[in-house]
Design a protein around this motif. Structure first.
Motif, PDB file in Angstrom:
ATOM      1  N   ARG A   8      67.128 -81.370  22.944  1.00  0.00           N
ATOM      2  CA  ARG A   8      67.387 -80.643  24.178  1.00  0.00           C
ATOM      3  C   ARG A   8      68.881 -80.333  24.248  1.00  0.00           C
ATOM      4  NH1 ARG A   8      64.656 -80.100  29.207  1.00  0.00           N
ATOM      5  NH2 ARG A   8      65.654 -78.290  30.172  1.00  0.00           N
ATOM      6  N   ARG A   9      69.208 -79.078  24.558  1.00  0.00           N
ATOM      7  CA  ARG A   9      70.607 -78.640  24.586  1.00  0.00           C
ATOM      8  C   ARG A   9      71.054 -78.501  26.036  1.00  0.00           C
ATOM      9  NH1 ARG A   9      72.463 -73.119  24.168  1.00  0.00           N
ATOM     10  NH2 ARG A   9      70.308 -72.555  23.679  1.00  0.00           N
ATOM     11  N   ARG A  10      72.113 -79.203  26.375  1.00  0.00           N
ATOM     12  CA  ARG A  10      72.614 -79.184  27.748  1.00  0.00           C
ATOM     13  C   ARG A  10      73.829 -78.278  27.916  1.00  0.00           C
ATOM     14  NH1 ARG A  10      68.458 -81.187  30.698  1.00  0.00           N
ATOM     15  NH2 ARG A  10      67.641 -83.112  29.773  1.00  0.00           N
ATOM     16  N   TYR A  11      74.444 -77.898  26.820  1.00  0.00           N
ATOM     17  CA  TYR A  11      75.667 -77.104  26.891  1.00  0.00           C
ATOM     18  C   TYR A  11      75.338 -75.613  26.795  1.00  0.00           C
ATOM     19  CZ  TYR A  11      74.790 -77.047  21.887  1.00  0.00           C
ATOM     20  OH  TYR A  11      74.199 -76.900  20.669  1.00  0.00           O
ATOM     21  N   THR A  12      76.259 -74.773  27.256  1.00  0.00           N
ATOM     22  CA  THR A  12      76.123 -73.322  27.140  1.00  0.00           C
ATOM     23  C   THR A  12      77.494 -72.724  26.857  1.00  0.00           C
ATOM     24  OG1 THR A  12      76.431 -73.037  29.527  1.00  0.00           O
ATOM     25  CG2 THR A  12      74.151 -73.182  28.725  1.00  0.00           C
ATOM     26  N   GLY A  13      77.508 -71.463  26.457  1.00  0.00           N
ATOM     27  CA  GLY A  13      78.777 -70.781  26.215  1.00  0.00           C
ATOM     28  C   GLY A  13      79.017 -70.513  24.744  1.00  0.00           C
ATOM     29  N   LYS A  14      79.709 -69.404  24.461  1.00  0.00           N
ATOM     30  CA  LYS A  14      79.946 -68.979  23.084  1.00  0.00           C
ATOM     31  C   LYS A  14      80.799 -69.969  22.301  1.00  0.00           C
ATOM     32  CE  LYS A  14      79.488 -63.999  23.877  1.00  0.00           C
ATOM     33  NZ  LYS A  14      80.165 -62.681  23.769  1.00  0.00           N
ATOM     34  N   GLU A  15      81.839 -70.487  22.937  1.00  0.00           N
ATOM     35  CA  GLU A  15      82.762 -71.367  22.222  1.00  0.00           C
ATOM     36  C   GLU A  15      82.084 -72.655  21.776  1.00  0.00           C
ATOM     37  OE1 GLU A  15      85.741 -70.753  21.084  1.00  0.00           O
ATOM     38  OE2 GLU A  15      85.586 -68.713  21.879  1.00  0.00           O
ATOM     39  N   ILE A  16      81.334 -73.278  22.682  1.00  0.00           N
ATOM     40  CA  ILE A  16      80.677 -74.527  22.324  1.00  0.00           C
ATOM     41  C   ILE A  16      79.569 -74.280  21.301  1.00  0.00           C
ATOM     42  CG2 ILE A  16      79.035 -74.421  24.243  1.00  0.00           C
ATOM     43  CD1 ILE A  16      80.672 -77.592  22.755  1.00  0.00           C
ATOM     44  N   ASN A  17      78.876 -73.128  21.409  1.00  0.00           N
ATOM     45  CA  ASN A  17      77.844 -72.798  20.420  1.00  0.00           C
ATOM     46  C   ASN A  17      78.458 -72.586  19.039  1.00  0.00           C
ATOM     47  OD1 ASN A  17      75.623 -72.979  22.091  1.00  0.00           O
ATOM     48  ND2 ASN A  17      75.639 -70.804  22.640  1.00  0.00           N
ATOM     49  N   ARG A  18      79.622 -71.928  19.001  1.00  0.00           N
ATOM     50  CA  ARG A  18      80.307 -71.706  17.727  1.00  0.00           C
ATOM     51  C   ARG A  18      80.706 -73.045  17.096  1.00  0.00           C
ATOM     52  NH1 ARG A  18      83.951 -68.655  19.530  1.00  0.00           N
ATOM     53  NH2 ARG A  18      82.867 -66.681  19.185  1.00  0.00           N
ATOM     54  N   LYS A  62      54.230 -77.317  15.066  1.00  0.00           N
ATOM     55  CA  LYS A  62      54.186 -78.441  15.992  1.00  0.00           C
ATOM     56  C   LYS A  62      55.626 -78.820  16.292  1.00  0.00           C
ATOM     57  CE  LYS A  62      52.286 -83.102  16.545  1.00  0.00           C
ATOM     58  NZ  LYS A  62      51.518 -84.193  15.883  1.00  0.00           N
ATOM     59  N   MET A  63      56.032 -78.624  17.534  1.00  0.00           N
ATOM     60  CA  MET A  63      57.426 -78.791  17.926  1.00  0.00           C
ATOM     61  C   MET A  63      57.605 -80.086  18.717  1.00  0.00           C
ATOM     62  SD  MET A  63      60.411 -76.953  17.984  1.00  0.00           S
ATOM     63  CE  MET A  63      59.934 -75.223  18.095  1.00  0.00           C
ATOM     64  N   THR A  64      58.566 -80.895  18.289  1.00  0.00           N
ATOM     65  CA  THR A  64      58.939 -82.092  19.039  1.00  0.00           C
ATOM     66  C   THR A  64      60.355 -81.900  19.556  1.00  0.00           C
ATOM     67  OG1 THR A  64      57.558 -83.517  17.647  1.00  0.00           O
ATOM     68  CG2 THR A  64      59.260 -84.588  18.975  1.00  0.00           C
ATOM     69  N   VAL A  65      60.499 -81.877  20.878  1.00  0.00           N
ATOM     70  CA  VAL A  65      61.814 -81.703  21.496  1.00  0.00           C
ATOM     71  C   VAL A  65      62.276 -83.052  22.036  1.00  0.00           C
ATOM     72  CG1 VAL A  65      63.142 -80.545  23.294  1.00  0.00           C
ATOM     73  CG2 VAL A  65      61.336 -79.303  22.084  1.00  0.00           C
ATOM     74  N   GLN A  66      63.346 -83.565  21.447  1.00  0.00           N
ATOM     75  CA  GLN A  66      63.902 -84.847  21.875  1.00  0.00           C
ATOM     76  C   GLN A  66      64.848 -84.634  23.053  1.00  0.00           C
ATOM     77  OE1 GLN A  66      61.814 -87.277  19.496  1.00  0.00           O
ATOM     78  NE2 GLN A  66      63.450 -88.043  20.825  1.00  0.00           N
ATOM     79  N   ASP A  67      64.606 -85.365  24.118  1.00  0.00           N
ATOM     80  CA  ASP A  67      65.472 -85.321  25.297  1.00  0.00           C
ATOM     81  C   ASP A  67      65.918 -86.752  25.577  1.00  0.00           C
ATOM     82  OD1 ASP A  67      66.853 -84.761  27.564  1.00  0.00           O
ATOM     83  OD2 ASP A  67      65.160 -83.928  28.686  1.00  0.00           O
ATOM     84  N   GLY A  68      67.024 -87.127  24.936  1.00  0.00           N
ATOM     85  CA  GLY A  68      67.454 -88.517  25.012  1.00  0.00           C
ATOM     86  C   GLY A  68      66.507 -89.374  24.190  1.00  0.00           C
ATOM     87  N   ALA A  69      65.968 -90.420  24.812  1.00  0.00           N
ATOM     88  CA  ALA A  69      65.049 -91.317  24.110  1.00  0.00           C
ATOM     89  C   ALA A  69      63.621 -90.791  24.123  1.00  0.00           C
ATOM     90  CB  ALA A  69      65.099 -92.706  24.749  1.00  0.00           C
ATOM     91  N   GLU A  70      63.358 -89.786  24.935  1.00  0.00           N
ATOM     92  CA  GLU A  70      62.002 -89.256  25.064  1.00  0.00           C
ATOM     93  C   GLU A  70      61.809 -88.032  24.172  1.00  0.00           C
ATOM     94  OE1 GLU A  70      61.209 -88.431  29.122  1.00  0.00           O
ATOM     95  OE2 GLU A  70      61.388 -90.519  29.782  1.00  0.00           O
ATOM     96  N   GLY A  71      60.598 -87.891  23.680  1.00  0.00           N
ATOM     97  CA  GLY A  71      60.257 -86.731  22.870  1.00  0.00           C
ATOM     98  C   GLY A  71      58.995 -86.069  23.395  1.00  0.00           C
ATOM     99  N   LYS A  72      59.034 -84.750  23.548  1.00  0.00           N
ATOM    100  CA  LYS A  72      57.875 -84.019  24.047  1.00  0.00           C
ATOM    101  C   LYS A  72      57.324 -83.133  22.943  1.00  0.00           C
ATOM    102  CE  LYS A  72      56.336 -80.631  27.469  1.00  0.00           C
ATOM    103  NZ  LYS A  72      56.733 -79.720  28.571  1.00  0.00           N
ATOM    104  N   GLU A  73      56.027 -83.264  22.670  1.00  0.00           N
ATOM    105  CA  GLU A  73      55.387 -82.462  21.633  1.00  0.00           C
ATOM    106  C   GLU A  73      54.715 -81.239  22.246  1.00  0.00           C
ATOM    107  OE1 GLU A  73      52.666 -84.805  19.408  1.00  0.00           O
ATOM    108  OE2 GLU A  73      54.229 -85.888  18.303  1.00  0.00           O
ATOM    109  N   SER A  74      54.799 -80.133  21.530  1.00  0.00           N
ATOM    110  CA  SER A  74      54.131 -78.906  21.950  1.00  0.00           C
ATOM    111  C   SER A  74      53.883 -78.055  20.714  1.00  0.00           C
ATOM    112  CB  SER A  74      54.977 -78.141  22.977  1.00  0.00           C
ATOM    113  OG  SER A  74      56.220 -77.767  22.411  1.00  0.00           O
ATOM    114  N   TYR A  75      53.215 -76.932  20.911  1.00  0.00           N
ATOM    115  CA  TYR A  75      52.952 -76.000  19.815  1.00  0.00           C
ATOM    116  C   TYR A  75      53.591 -74.662  20.158  1.00  0.00           C
ATOM    117  CZ  TYR A  75      49.634 -79.559  18.403  1.00  0.00           C
ATOM    118  OH  TYR A  75      49.074 -80.748  18.022  1.00  0.00           O
TER     119      TYR A  75
END
Length: 227
Positions: A8-18, A62-75
């Motif tokens: 999970r990505r909490r940051y935004t903006g061109k500079e931080i993405n670069r 099959k996508m697993t998105v980790q958000d801290g210690a938790e992981g959510k599975e989806s397709y």
């Protein structure tokens, strides 16, 4: 089924993405009908390995998105990629979340097979569309839809009704007469136009021209009135 892991990505903006790309991370998003759009990021190497073989909109992962210690599975299916204009390396990816067992719409590429016999006769193959939108469940998404053009002579066409759709896959287009590919007679090149030179008439239009040797007629003098 291919599996991918993202954070999970909490940051935004061109500079931080670069900066994150320089660290081997690729930003992206995952969204879907009736669900929250989530900003995510991938490790570059496993994502690029997946992209080497994946085709947009036709591979369910099959996508697993980790958000801290938790992981959510989806397709999800790959919907769009963005690349650097100079290096060609991927800079951003979009995934569309789907539910197994629930139908959704997806674009599937057409794979042209064979060589039309009409080409040997001087014809030209015209492929009208390169993909078709279909409706199916995620576990029935075909990688390709084959279109065999071998039998096409000059003036022949393949239509939607000629496509063999796998079980559980139906086109969203209802007009089965829709042309997908056809062989035409090549257009003849237009002959160059012949420009005829027009000889300009001597003198201005509407002006009278005196004949050679003709004397100019003088007006008669009025007779003097008798006293």
């Amino acid at each position: 089924m291919t599996e991918l892991t993202a954070d999970r990505r909490r940051y935004t903006g061109k500079e931080i993405n670069r900066k994150r790309r320089a660290e081997g991370k690729i930003p992206g998003v995952i969204y879907g009908k009736g669900i929250e759009t989530r900003s995510i990021e991938f490790q570059r190497k496993p994502l690029e390995k997946f992209l080497d073989t994946a085709r947009r909109g036709t591979v369910v992962v099959k996508m697993t998105v980790q958000d801290g210690a938790e992981g959510k599975e989806s397709y999800a299916v790959l919907k769009e990629t963005q690349s650097h204009p100079l290096t060609g390396r991927v800079t951003h990816v979009d995934f569309y979340e789907v539910a197994l067992g629930k139908k959704f719409r997806v674009e599937v590429p057409l794979r042209i097979k064979g060589k039309a016999v009409g080409i040997e006769m001087g014809g030209v193959l015209d492929v009208v569309t390169r993909s078709l939108e279909v409706e199916c469940t995620p576990d029935h998404v075909p990688e390709f839809l084959d279109l065999d053009v071998t039998s096409l002579g000059i003036g022949d066409a393949l239509r939607l009704a000629d496509v063999g759709f796998p079980e559980g896959v139906v086109p969203t287009e209802k007009d089965l007469r829709m042309t997908l590919a056809a062989v035409h007679t090549p257009k003849a090149e237009a002959a160059p136009a012949v420009v005829e030179e027009t000889v300009a008439a001597e003198g201005a239009e509407g002006a009278s021209v005196a004949e050679p040797g003709a004397k100019e007629e003088k007006p008669e003098k009025e007779a003097k009135k008798k006293e």
